[in-house]
Design an enzyme around this catalytic site. Structure first.
Site, PDB file in Angstrom:
ATOM      1  N   CYS A 244     155.080 -38.513   5.825  1.00 61.48           N
ATOM      2  CA  CYS A 244     154.097 -37.838   6.705  1.00 61.48           C
ATOM      3  C   CYS A 244     154.416 -36.355   6.665  1.00 61.48           C
ATOM      4  CB  CYS A 244     154.181 -38.378   8.126  1.00 61.48           C
ATOM      5  SG  CYS A 244     153.959 -40.170   8.272  1.00 61.48           S
ATOM      6  N   ALA A 245     154.209 -35.742   5.495  1.00 60.75           N
ATOM      7  CA  ALA A 245     154.735 -34.404   5.219  1.00 60.75           C
ATOM      8  C   ALA A 245     154.079 -33.317   6.043  1.00 60.75           C
ATOM      9  CB  ALA A 245     154.597 -34.098   3.730  1.00 60.75           C
ATOM     10  N   GLY A 248     154.726 -29.478   5.580  1.00 57.75           N
ATOM     11  CA  GLY A 248     155.776 -29.391   4.573  1.00 57.75           C
ATOM     12  C   GLY A 248     157.099 -28.796   5.011  1.00 57.75           C
ATOM     13  N   LYS A 250     159.822 -30.151   6.595  1.00 51.81           N
ATOM     14  CA  LYS A 250     160.970 -30.974   6.199  1.00 51.81           C
ATOM     15  C   LYS A 250     161.020 -31.150   4.682  1.00 51.81           C
ATOM     16  CE  LYS A 250     161.142 -33.481  10.575  1.00 51.81           C
ATOM     17  NZ  LYS A 250     159.979 -32.775  11.159  1.00 51.81           N
ATOM     18  N   ASP A 268     150.734 -37.397   2.572  1.00 57.15           N
ATOM     19  CA  ASP A 268     150.101 -37.326   3.887  1.00 57.15           C
ATOM     20  C   ASP A 268     148.654 -37.775   3.764  1.00 57.15           C
ATOM     21  OD1 ASP A 268     151.098 -35.724   6.635  1.00 57.15           O
ATOM     22  OD2 ASP A 268     148.934 -35.995   6.491  1.00 57.15           O
ATOM     23  N   ASP A 315     158.247 -38.971   9.397  1.00 52.97           N
ATOM     24  CA  ASP A 315     158.104 -38.137  10.592  1.00 52.97           C
ATOM     25  C   ASP A 315     156.762 -38.531  11.209  1.00 52.97           C
ATOM     26  OD1 ASP A 315     158.140 -36.276  12.559  1.00 52.97           O
ATOM     27  OD2 ASP A 315     158.114 -34.523  11.259  1.00 52.97           O
ATOM     28  N   CYS A 368     158.793 -36.112  17.181  1.00 52.28           N
ATOM     29  CA  CYS A 368     159.057 -35.008  18.112  1.00 52.28           C
ATOM     30  C   CYS A 368     158.656 -35.461  19.511  1.00 52.28           C
ATOM     31  CB  CYS A 368     158.328 -33.732  17.695  1.00 52.28           C
ATOM     32  SG  CYS A 368     156.550 -33.914  17.436  1.00 52.28           S
TER      33      CYS A 368
END
Length: 452
Positions: A244-245, A248, A250, A268, A315, A368
């Protein structure tokens, strides 16, 4: 701009934020772009007023409703001027004088509101705990359950602004070189406490205008997000997927850890974000990244590449409760799926992405969010369904060549109160190596036509 013009412009910005189903920062960016005549100091003042209201929304609304007035952009600003800035009703009335650049005159109800708040302060003992710390109804019970008697302290730490963190790109230079370049530009930066490649700035700065940014030496990234990338322990020559970039961030950190060797796939479902991320990859001087748009989490590409990657990072989309310092509007204006829908989506994404992990490889799940439903519960559920995966504690997952691990816990749980980062969660799971061989590429492609 006059004080009255600033107030009127802040009301206009708040109105657009309340009426437009987009993130507040995107709305504000377009708002000021369409008003280029507003200078830098006035932009800062207007944005500060509008974002201040968003940060104090629950307490301001509590007072407005207590007085019996409607909650509108105008009443929110009036209440904020009274309760946060200590203005008098008379001074506010002078600024609400009408005219070309001033707010229209106050109504009787607005004047009554200002007079009622004349001797008040923002906080009041009778405010419910969630109101005191600006927690919306949908998140109050799960967060109270998660933090227990630390609820007020943990949520209170999220009321202020987040610091500005940078990540140094080791492919381009060292942290010391970045500090020196920033100092030459008049910007003080200090090493972060937890990330070995992080910098924290004293105050705000136009980072994207700096040569160090244009050259790819530094990137804007919260320290907590940097730590998630390190938990992959991605080595040069490995095959890695950032499932789940997004923009970008990470992906960049992982590719730099790999010293531009090996392969990093940024995947993604939002192809537009991947397209924009390519410019970040080029600026960073990283050539081991490729992008892969996905139709959904069960895109046929996943089945064709099952058991082929050393590291897979998920993520996952989440409520974003850990980013409330940066995005105060998201407390009150959730723009995506609700918590119950997100829980199902997170489980589905994790299930699908896990197929990519080779025996002995790592699956890193991150959000997050501060909610256990999106974090520990997801990991526990996945491990219960997949006995071929085991949990790897953070101290064991942390790469030895990057210093001491940031925490001693089994899973990474970061909060603004305890770590002065955004709220982040991460868990590292390893697929047991039982001697299974990866499926052949051709075999996966042949099966694609029948994939559900």
């Amino acid at each position: 701009m006059t004080p009255a013009a600033r107030i009127e412009t802040a009301i206009q910005l708040l109105t657009e934020i309340m009426d437009t189903p987009r993130p507040a920062d995107a709305i504000a960016s377009l708002f000021f772009k369409n008003r280029r005549y507003i200078g830098a100091k006035d932009r800062a003042a207007v944005a500060g007023q509008a974002y201040g209201v968003l940060r104090r929304w629950a307490r301001l609304s509590w007072w407005i409703e207590k007085v019996g007035a409607p909650v509108t952009p105008r009443t929110l600003v009036i209440a904020d001027l009274m309760l946060s800035q200590g203005k008098t009703p008379e001074s506010i009335e002078n600024n609400f004088a009408g005219g070309r650049f001033s707010p229209p005159p106050m109504s009787d109800a607005e004047w009554k509101l200002a007079k009622a708040l004349e001797t008040r302060t923002l906080a009041h003992p009778k405010q419910p705990d969630p109101v005191k710390v600006e927690v919306p109804d949908w998140a109050a019970e799960p967060l109270q359950r998660a933090f227990g008697d630390r609820f007020l302290a943990e949520m209170g730490a999220m009321l202020g602004e987040a610091p500005l963190d940078l990540r140094v790109n080791p492919v381009k230079g060292t942290r010391e070189e970045a500090i020196a370049q920033l100092a030459a530009a008049g910007i003080e930066a200090k090493p972060t406490a937890l990330s070995p490649v992080g910098l924290r700035l004293e105050g705000r700065a136009p980072i994207m205008a700096l040569q160090a940014y244009k050259d790819g030496l530094i990137e804007i990234q919260d320290e907590g997000s940097q730590l998630v990338a390190f938990l992959t322990d991605a080595q040069p020559g490995m095959q890695v997927v950032d499932f789940c970039a997004g923009a970008g961030g990470k992906t960049l950190a992982i590719a730099a850890m790999m010293e531009n060797r090996g392969r990093v796939v940024a995947a993604d479902v939002l192809a537009g974000r991947l397209t924009r991320a390519k410019e970040r990859f080029r600026r960073a001087g990283l050539h081991n990244i490729e992008t892969r748009p996905l139709a959904n989490e069960r895109d046929p590409w996943v089945k064709r590449h099952k058991l082929r990657f050393d590291r897979v990072v998920v993520d996952a989309p989440c409520t974003g409760t850990g980013t409330w310092r940066r995005n105060p509007d998201s407390r009150w204006r959730p723009l995506g799926p609700g918590l119950s829908e997100l829980e199902g989506l997170q489980a589905s994404i994790l299930e699908s992405a896990a197929r990519l992990v080779r025996p002995g490889g790592r699956l890193v799940y991150a959000t997050c969010s501060l909610l256990p439903e999106e974090n520990e519960r997801q990991v526990e559920g996945f491990l219960a369904r997949h006995p071929d995966f085991t949990l790897l504690p953070v101290p064991e997952a942390w790469p030895a060549n990057w210093g001491a691990p940031p925490v001693k816990d089994v899973m990474l749980r970061l909060t603004p109160l305890r770590h002065d980062t955004d709220g982040f969660f991460a868990a590292v799971m390893v697929r047991k190596d039982d001697g299974s061989a990866p499926v052949a590429e051709g075999e996966g492609e042949a099966e694609e036509a029948g994939e559900a």
